[in-house]
Design a protein around this motif. Structure first.
Motif, mmCIF file in Angstrom:
data_model
loop_
_atom_site.group_PDB
_atom_site.id
_atom_site.type_symbol
_atom_site.label_atom_id
_atom_site.label_comp_id
_atom_site.label_asym_id
_atom_site.label_seq_id
_atom_site.Cartn_x
_atom_site.Cartn_y
_atom_site.Cartn_z
ATOM 1 N N ALA A 55 0.811 -1.221 0.000
ATOM 2 C CA ALA A 55 0.000 0.000 0.000
ATOM 3 C C ALA A 55 0.848 1.276 0.000
ATOM 4 C CB ALA A 55 -0.918 0.003 1.219
ATOM 5 N N PHE A 56 2.180 1.146 -0.001
ATOM 6 C CA PHE A 56 3.046 2.317 0.169
ATOM 7 C C PHE A 56 2.753 3.432 -0.839
ATOM 8 C CE2 PHE A 56 6.868 4.811 -0.731
ATOM 9 C CZ PHE A 56 7.071 5.374 0.527
ATOM 10 N N LEU A 57 2.747 3.127 -2.118
ATOM 11 C CA LEU A 57 2.545 4.179 -3.118
ATOM 12 C C LEU A 57 1.187 4.852 -2.974
ATOM 13 C CD1 LEU A 57 4.274 2.951 -6.395
ATOM 14 C CD2 LEU A 57 4.876 4.903 -4.958
ATOM 15 N N ALA A 58 0.167 4.087 -2.670
ATOM 16 C CA ALA A 58 -1.162 4.671 -2.463
ATOM 17 C C ALA A 58 -1.166 5.572 -1.233
ATOM 18 C CB ALA A 58 -2.209 3.578 -2.322
ATOM 19 N N GLU A 59 -0.516 5.128 -0.152
ATOM 20 C CA GLU A 59 -0.467 5.926 1.078
ATOM 21 C C GLU A 59 0.329 7.205 0.872
ATOM 22 O OE1 GLU A 59 -0.789 2.244 4.293
ATOM 23 O OE2 GLU A 59 1.189 2.930 3.660
ATOM 24 N N VAL A 60 1.456 7.108 0.201
ATOM 25 C CA VAL A 60 2.265 8.295 -0.072
ATOM 26 C C VAL A 60 1.515 9.246 -1.000
ATOM 27 C CG1 VAL A 60 4.285 9.023 -1.438
ATOM 28 C CG2 VAL A 60 4.567 7.468 0.450
ATOM 29 N N SER A 61 0.850 8.702 -1.990
ATOM 30 C CA SER A 61 0.110 9.537 -2.943
ATOM 31 C C SER A 61 -0.983 10.363 -2.268
ATOM 32 C CB SER A 61 -0.506 8.676 -4.050
ATOM 33 O OG SER A 61 0.521 8.115 -4.836
ATOM 34 N N ALA A 62 -1.479 9.872 -1.134
ATOM 35 C CA ALA A 62 -2.538 10.576 -0.414
ATOM 36 C C ALA A 62 -2.003 11.732 0.443
ATOM 37 C CB ALA A 62 -3.306 9.599 0.475
ATOM 38 N N LEU A 63 -0.675 11.839 0.594
ATOM 39 C CA LEU A 63 -0.093 12.901 1.413
ATOM 40 C C LEU A 63 -0.146 14.246 0.690
ATOM 41 C CD1 LEU A 63 3.090 11.034 2.739
ATOM 42 C CD2 LEU A 63 0.959 11.475 3.983
ATOM 43 N N ASP A 64 -0.086 15.307 1.461
ATOM 44 C CA ASP A 64 -0.138 16.676 0.939
ATOM 45 C C ASP A 64 1.190 17.033 0.268
ATOM 46 O OD1 ASP A 64 -0.331 19.419 0.515
ATOM 47 O OD2 ASP A 64 -1.181 19.832 2.502
ATOM 48 N N ARG A 65 1.153 17.275 -1.011
ATOM 49 C CA ARG A 65 2.368 17.576 -1.771
ATOM 50 C C ARG A 65 2.930 18.966 -1.470
ATOM 51 N NH1 ARG A 65 -0.112 13.655 -4.242
ATOM 52 N NH2 ARG A 65 0.860 12.269 -5.742
ATOM 53 N N ARG A 66 2.164 19.809 -0.799
ATOM 54 C CA ARG A 66 2.629 21.169 -0.466
ATOM 55 C C ARG A 66 3.513 21.189 0.775
ATOM 56 N NH1 ARG A 66 -3.330 23.366 -0.426
ATOM 57 N NH2 ARG A 66 -3.319 21.460 0.784
ATOM 58 N N LYS A 67 3.499 20.107 1.556
ATOM 59 C CA LYS A 67 4.311 20.050 2.767
ATOM 60 C C LYS A 67 5.753 19.663 2.429
ATOM 61 C CE LYS A 67 0.629 18.891 5.935
ATOM 62 N NZ LYS A 67 0.517 18.737 7.355
ATOM 63 N N ALA A 68 6.642 19.881 3.395
ATOM 64 C CA ALA A 68 8.023 19.410 3.286
ATOM 65 C C ALA A 68 8.108 18.081 4.034
ATOM 66 C CB ALA A 68 8.977 20.433 3.895
ATOM 67 N N TYR A 69 8.941 17.178 3.555
ATOM 68 C CA TYR A 69 9.072 15.845 4.146
ATOM 69 C C TYR A 69 10.531 15.526 4.428
ATOM 70 C CZ TYR A 69 4.242 15.228 2.865
ATOM 71 O OH TYR A 69 2.887 15.396 2.771
ATOM 72 N N LEU A 70 10.794 15.082 5.651
ATOM 73 C CA LEU A 70 12.088 14.525 6.019
ATOM 74 C C LEU A 70 11.874 13.016 6.097
ATOM 75 C CD1 LEU A 70 15.036 14.646 6.970
ATOM 76 C CD2 LEU A 70 14.164 14.930 9.302
ATOM 77 N N VAL A 71 12.503 12.267 5.194
ATOM 78 C CA VAL A 71 12.282 10.832 5.088
ATOM 79 C C VAL A 71 13.509 10.105 5.641
ATOM 80 C CG1 VAL A 71 11.683 8.952 3.507
ATOM 81 C CG2 VAL A 71 10.975 11.298 2.970
ATOM 82 N N TYR A 72 13.251 9.078 6.475
ATOM 83 C CA TYR A 72 14.376 8.309 7.018
ATOM 84 C C TYR A 72 14.039 6.835 7.141
ATOM 85 C CZ TYR A 72 12.321 7.950 11.737
ATOM 86 O OH TYR A 72 11.520 7.646 12.814
ATOM 87 N N CYS A 73 15.117 6.036 7.254
ATOM 88 C CA CYS A 73 15.011 4.600 7.500
ATOM 89 C C CYS A 73 16.169 4.230 8.426
ATOM 90 C CB CYS A 73 15.037 3.816 6.181
ATOM 91 S SG CYS A 73 16.565 3.990 5.244
#
Length: 114
Positions: A55-73
């Motif tokens: 479901a990752f791509l669907a979940e990410v696609s639902a996020l607000d594209r106007r926000k800034a994202y700090l992504v980590y693993c």
């Protein structure tokens, strides 16, 4: 839709981004590890979306594209892949935590978890 760029941040740059944002709702910290990894140790306030979930791509696609994202693993490999996918989806401000939470904790930066 224009393609965004991904910028790598070392842990010191990442903590400055978080602190300068002062809890700004326009910055979202995204942990792309498994739910078990996220539960064990995480950056406070981070949201968990497992990169390897179907479901990752669907979940990410639902996020607000106007926000800034700090992504980590854990070490920066999964987060880089996730950040690049987000850039392709049109997210404008995407930052990858280089070295992941492992480099974050080596510097003694704050975490929460079990």
């Amino acid at each position: 839709m224009s393609e965004g760029m991904v910028r790598d941040l070392d842990p010191r740059e990442a903590i400055r981004l978080i602190q300068d944002g002062g809890g700004d709702p326009e910055l979202l910290i995204l942990d792309v590890r498994t739910p078990q990894e996220h539960e064990r140790i995480r950056i406070e306030g981070s949201v968990n979306l497992d990169l390897h979930s179907p479901a990752f791509l669907a979940e990410v696609s639902a996020l607000d594209r106007r926000k800034a994202y700090l992504v980590y693993c854990l070490v920066g490999v999964r987060s880089r892949a996730a950040a690049e996918a987000m850039a392709r989806l049109g997210f404008g401000e995407v930052f990858n935590l280089a070295g992941g939470i492992r480099s974050w904790t080596k510097l003694g930066l704050p975490t929460v978890g079990r």
